[in-house]
Design a protein around this motif. Sequence first.
Motif, PDB file in Angstrom:
ATOM      1  N   GLU A  89       0.858  -1.173   0.000  1.00  0.00           N
ATOM      2  CA  GLU A  89       0.000   0.000   0.000  1.00  0.00           C
ATOM      3  C   GLU A  89       0.904   1.235   0.000  1.00  0.00           C
ATOM      4  N   PRO A 112      10.770   3.115  11.788  1.00  0.00           N
ATOM      5  CA  PRO A 112      10.626   2.166  12.880  1.00  0.00           C
ATOM      6  C   PRO A 112      10.396   0.748  12.368  1.00  0.00           C
ATOM      7  N   CYS A 163       7.167  -1.287   9.737  1.00  0.00           N
ATOM      8  CA  CYS A 163       6.326  -0.283   9.086  1.00  0.00           C
ATOM      9  C   CYS A 163       6.302  -0.489   7.582  1.00  0.00           C
ATOM     10  N   THR A 183      10.645  -3.789   4.417  1.00  0.00           N
ATOM     11  CA  THR A 183      10.957  -5.010   3.680  1.00  0.00           C
ATOM     12  C   THR A 183       9.918  -5.257   2.591  1.00  0.00           C
ATOM     13  N   ASP A 192      19.609  -4.963   5.657  1.00  0.00           N
ATOM     14  CA  ASP A 192      18.625  -4.602   6.671  1.00  0.00           C
ATOM     15  C   ASP A 192      19.334  -4.285   7.981  1.00  0.00           C
ATOM     16  N   GLU A 193      18.869  -3.272   8.704  1.00  0.00           N
ATOM     17  CA  GLU A 193      19.441  -2.876   9.997  1.00  0.00           C
ATOM     18  C   GLU A 193      20.953  -2.703   9.915  1.00  0.00           C
ATOM     19  N   GLU A 230      -4.327  -7.738   4.697  1.00  0.00           N
ATOM     20  CA  GLU A 230      -3.368  -8.758   5.104  1.00  0.00           C
ATOM     21  C   GLU A 230      -4.000  -9.874   5.916  1.00  0.00           C
ATOM     22  N   THR A 245       2.788  -1.780  12.461  1.00  0.00           N
ATOM     23  CA  THR A 245       1.776  -2.327  11.556  1.00  0.00           C
ATOM     24  C   THR A 245       1.864  -3.858  11.550  1.00  0.00           C
TER      25      THR A 245
HETATM   26  N1  LIG Z   1       2.556  -0.172   3.219  1.00  0.00           N
HETATM   27  C1  LIG Z   1       2.289  -1.475   3.464  1.00  0.00           C
HETATM   28  N2  LIG Z   1       1.655  -2.235   2.567  1.00  0.00           N
HETATM   29  C2  LIG Z   1       1.383  -3.512   2.830  1.00  0.00           C
HETATM   30  N3  LIG Z   1       1.690  -4.146   3.965  1.00  0.00           N
HETATM   31  C3  LIG Z   1       2.324  -3.439   4.915  1.00  0.00           C
HETATM   32  C4  LIG Z   1       2.658  -2.084   4.718  1.00  0.00           C
HETATM   33  N4  LIG Z   1       3.262  -1.635   5.821  1.00  0.00           N
HETATM   34  C5  LIG Z   1       3.315  -2.655   6.673  1.00  0.00           C
HETATM   35  N5  LIG Z   1       2.753  -3.763   6.139  1.00  0.00           N
HETATM   36  C6  LIG Z   1       2.560  -5.014   6.861  1.00  0.00           C
HETATM   37  O1  LIG Z   1       3.463  -5.019   7.986  1.00  0.00           O
HETATM   38  C7  LIG Z   1       4.299  -6.154   7.951  1.00  0.00           C
HETATM   39  C8  LIG Z   1       5.698  -5.783   8.366  1.00  0.00           C
HETATM   40  O2  LIG Z   1       6.334  -5.023   7.384  1.00  0.00           O
HETATM   41  P1  LIG Z   1       7.869  -5.203   7.020  1.00  0.00           P
HETATM   42  O3  LIG Z   1       8.314  -6.577   7.338  1.00  0.00           O
HETATM   43  O4  LIG Z   1       8.039  -4.689   5.662  1.00  0.00           O
HETATM   44  O5  LIG Z   1       8.497  -4.207   8.079  1.00  0.00           O
HETATM   45  P2  LIG Z   1       9.962  -3.600   8.166  1.00  0.00           P
HETATM   46  O6  LIG Z   1       9.792  -2.126   8.081  1.00  0.00           O
HETATM   47  O7  LIG Z   1      10.841  -4.258   7.188  1.00  0.00           O
HETATM   48  O8  LIG Z   1      10.359  -3.971   9.634  1.00  0.00           O
HETATM   49  P3  LIG Z   1      11.803  -4.296  10.245  1.00  0.00           P
HETATM   50  O9  LIG Z   1      12.501  -2.983  10.361  1.00  0.00           O
HETATM   51  O10 LIG Z   1      11.468  -4.882  11.558  1.00  0.00           O
HETATM   52  O11 LIG Z   1      12.458  -5.261   9.295  1.00  0.00           O
HETATM   53  C9  LIG Z   1       4.225  -6.680   6.548  1.00  0.00           C
HETATM   54  O12 LIG Z   1       4.369  -8.075   6.551  1.00  0.00           O
HETATM   55  C10 LIG Z   1       2.838  -6.279   6.104  1.00  0.00           C
HETATM   56  O13 LIG Z   1       1.905  -7.219   6.573  1.00  0.00           O
END
Ligand SMILES: Nc1ncnc2c1ncn2[C@@H]1O[C@H](COP(=O)(O)OP(=O)(O)OP(=O)(O)O)[C@@H](O)[C@H]1O
Lengths: 694, 270
Positions: free
Chosen positions: B20, B44, B47, B50, B109-110, B192, B224
């Motif tokens: 999204e 954070p 969010c 990934t 990542d990180e 989701e 999220t």
């Molecule tokens: N913009 C978005 N569109 C679709 N799904 C989302 C979105 N933002 C968050 N999500 C949902 O939140 C979950 C976690 O997102 P993601 O794994 O990308 O987080 P991250 O930012 O990579 O976190 P981290 O820093 O812990 O790795 C996803 O699996 C998805 O379900």
Amino acid sequence: MEALDAQSIEALFEPWFISYQELEAPSVAVSKLNRQQQDFALRWVEVLSGMNDELAYQCLLNIPTAFARMPEETIEQWIVQAMDLYDRKGLMGSVRHLVDIDNFIALYEKRLYSLYLDEVTEVLSRFIHGLSGRSLKLAQSDQGIFTDTETLFLPEILHELPERQDNFILYKAMLVHQWAQLWFGTWRVDIASITNAYPEPKKALLLFHYLELTRLDARTAHELPGLYREMVRLKKHFKEDCTLETSHREKLTALSATVQDSVAVLAECYGKTEPIQCCYQGVLNTDAVRETQTLRLEKEKRIFRMGLFDELSEIEETPERLNERFSAQKIEDSEAPDGFTMMLELDGKPMPLPESMKTTLNSIVQDLGDIPPEYLEAAGPGAYPAELLEKEDPANVWTGTYHEEGAFIYNEWDFQRRHYKKNWCALRELEVTPVYDDFVQKTLNKHHGLIISLRKTFEALRGEDKNLKRQPDGETIDIDALVEAYADKELGMEMTQNLFVRRHKVDRNIAVLFMVDMSGSTKGWINDAERESLILLCEALESLGDRYAIYGFSGNTRKRCEIYKIKSFSERYDNDVKAKISGIKAQDYTRMGVAIRHFSKLLLEVDAKVRMLVTLSDGKPDDYDNYRGQYGIEDTRQALVEARRNHIHSFCITIDETANDYLPHMYGAANYIVIDDVPKLPLKVSDIYRKLTT
Amino acid sequence: MDAREIKTDEYYVTEEPYYETVADEVEVFEAAYKNQLPVLLKGPTGCGKTRFMEYMAWRLKRPLITVSCHDDLTTSDLVGRFLITGGQTEWVDGPLAMAVKAGGICYLDEVVEARKDTMVVIHPLGDDRRVLPIEKLGHVLEASEDFCLAISYNPGYQSVLKDLKQSTRQRFIALEFDYPTAETEQKIIEKESGIEPEMARRLVKFAKMTRNLKGNGLDEGASTRLLVHAAKLMVTGIAPVTACRSAIAQALTDEADMLAAVDELSGSVF
Ligand SMILES: Nc1ncnc2c1ncn2[C@@H]1O[C@H](COP(=O)(O)OP(=O)(O)OP(=O)(O)O)[C@@H](O)[C@H]1O
Ligand SMILES: [Mg+2]
């Protein structure tokens, strides 16, 4: 054992009291108790006399009655509560408690379902922080349940319902009703002047509160349905039914209803509808609100306008035009109580605000429902008189009403009662005023030779990177191993996998915090010794490359504990730090426990494998109030135990020759050192390092 | 064990991941990609960083190679190393070298978790040289023109000492991620987990409460990701308060009073 007679009892009492307290009659009364009761009385009266003579005396006067009315465990509760009250409310409150045994017994009987605010403050204050809006404090009050728009006041104890859990819900409902007043704008009208216009203002106020309650409950039901279900259950228990006419009721329970609707309905139903008191509504305290609201509006306007100026200065070197540059836009937001949130624009373009400015903006909108144009004029230096701004300087905090704002609050250990006094000490971080003089240079000259050898000692601690041979993987191939392996293979043996050389980085990863005693008693040569030692230490530590921080600590009573930043972990050892070391001055007293708790917190915030807290001090913990002697020693010890639990190693280096008596008790026999000469200190520190890192 | 043998083909994202869009991040990333500029995703945990990378890899039709950084990550782990197999020494490319050769997207990542000396190898890749020196082989890999470097970091809970070095961060185009707006977040949760809108709305409301607690006892509010987890439990039939407790509260804190308070908050919303 035989009971003691009045005379020998009086003789035992005598040393604990001052001469004017009449001991004869109470001694006679105590002599009528049996020996076990007498021992009990003597023991507790002695403990109390260590806190306050009058407290002990009142206990002595009442204890025979207490024995007539209660079993021994209950009496113990009665006394412990008196001590708590003495701590929290002073002598008057605790004496009243000791005298009013009937009241104590009545409460004691309800104890199974009574809930004290103290027990749930932590949970409730977090709960209230989670709700939207201005951040609110919780406090206990004897003047009923109300809010002044910044603090939510709740009663000390609830036993209105026969279940503890329900009393907890009642606390929550009280809290949420007050929060709802603030979030849904009850105080946006001048309630006092509205209700004063009625023939019977008090009655009008009650009725107005009832109308607002109806409106706010409807909003709460929408916002927090789960909680509202519980609130309804409470209302049922107290058999509270609605007495409003349907049309009025519908008007107020519409989600679009505002406080203006309550004002309008008040005019229609005054004299016709009887208000009902709801179990969680408390009172509308118009005086308290007026006072805090006026102060806050002024303060936030100032902060906001000055903040706008700061924003401008970020973009423009010297902001010229200050007026008519900012404007506010309402952005639709169905989650906000008014249906919109405010966005700021600068010269017509959206302008993101820093977090603190957003908070202020939201608080202003919460009060006023809008942001008035005069708030949008940036205020440069000189727009407000300096005295006004000074009030918010942390150093002046105790002079004004800003009592605990910006302070860190810590518990303290009371060894006699074996429990923590909650939120007992307020600690503030201040800065040492740097003194740019030749102190550092003089010290360096004086100890020139020593510094060179110290550096060597410390460098030796640093350790070298090593090559590890015969590893399963690594940066390069281990030729020796490879040759052997091929030889093995030729001989038909199994070939090893360990054919690499890996470079092993010595990762020291240590963080040390030095806490320096800045109490009054260090004045003179001890202060000089501390400052010289610190210079030597810094010179030595610099060659080691470890992270270290230096803070001073002092204070004056529990409400005024102070620590002084000399060098934080991230700061470099530069001229400013040197000037601060030079600027270390003897201050007031030492309240060591709270300082240790704060420094432990700082240490835990840095990322390190080994954390050390090293105290440089001249003597034992001491403060102006009751922090002398064993109390202070035990609290300090407890703080060190807490640090230990968090894997922080503590050491004390002291310049007090009589220290041996109590230091082993506080720091454990191995972790303290008494020195009599400055140059020895860095050497001792290097010993400590070696012990910890090899 | 032979994870290193996987061909880059397998790193293609073949199905469109659900992502999204929150703001203009997709355009900015594409522009950066076209100009061969490396990208830094800030934000954070949980969010959508990934997920965003997966989505971009799909859009750009490039393989995505993700490396989670940790404090033992060595240069060899990224670039490659010699291995001995069956008596032969053999060079095996690390993920970074693989991506550089295949013109993939390498996502670290990180990144602050990695050792400082390890980070330095990405410097020449991050500027207009776009090369990866492989010291042990004594040569330098030139990046394919499709190659893209992306790193992520969470500014929130880094200590001052573990901050990203200026020389590193100033090489990247920064994309700031934050929790989406209430509406968007509700939509993400619905999509989701398949939960009904009203419940998703309440979850978002509850998330906001925990975010209010950030800095007041919580290091971080509910992400999220955690909301999606809770929603999934709820769809399976777990009561909302229990779902929030197991999926969210327990993930945020161990402190008893805080857990109780967070429970009270979820209890109020549902
Ligand atoms: N913009 C978005 N569109 C679709 N799904 C989302 C979105 N933002 C968050 N999500 C949902 O939140 C979950 C976690 O997102 P993601 O794994 O990308 O987080 P991250 O930012 O990579 O976190 P981290 O820093 O812990 O790795 C996803 O699996 C998805 O379900
Ligand atoms: Mg991720």
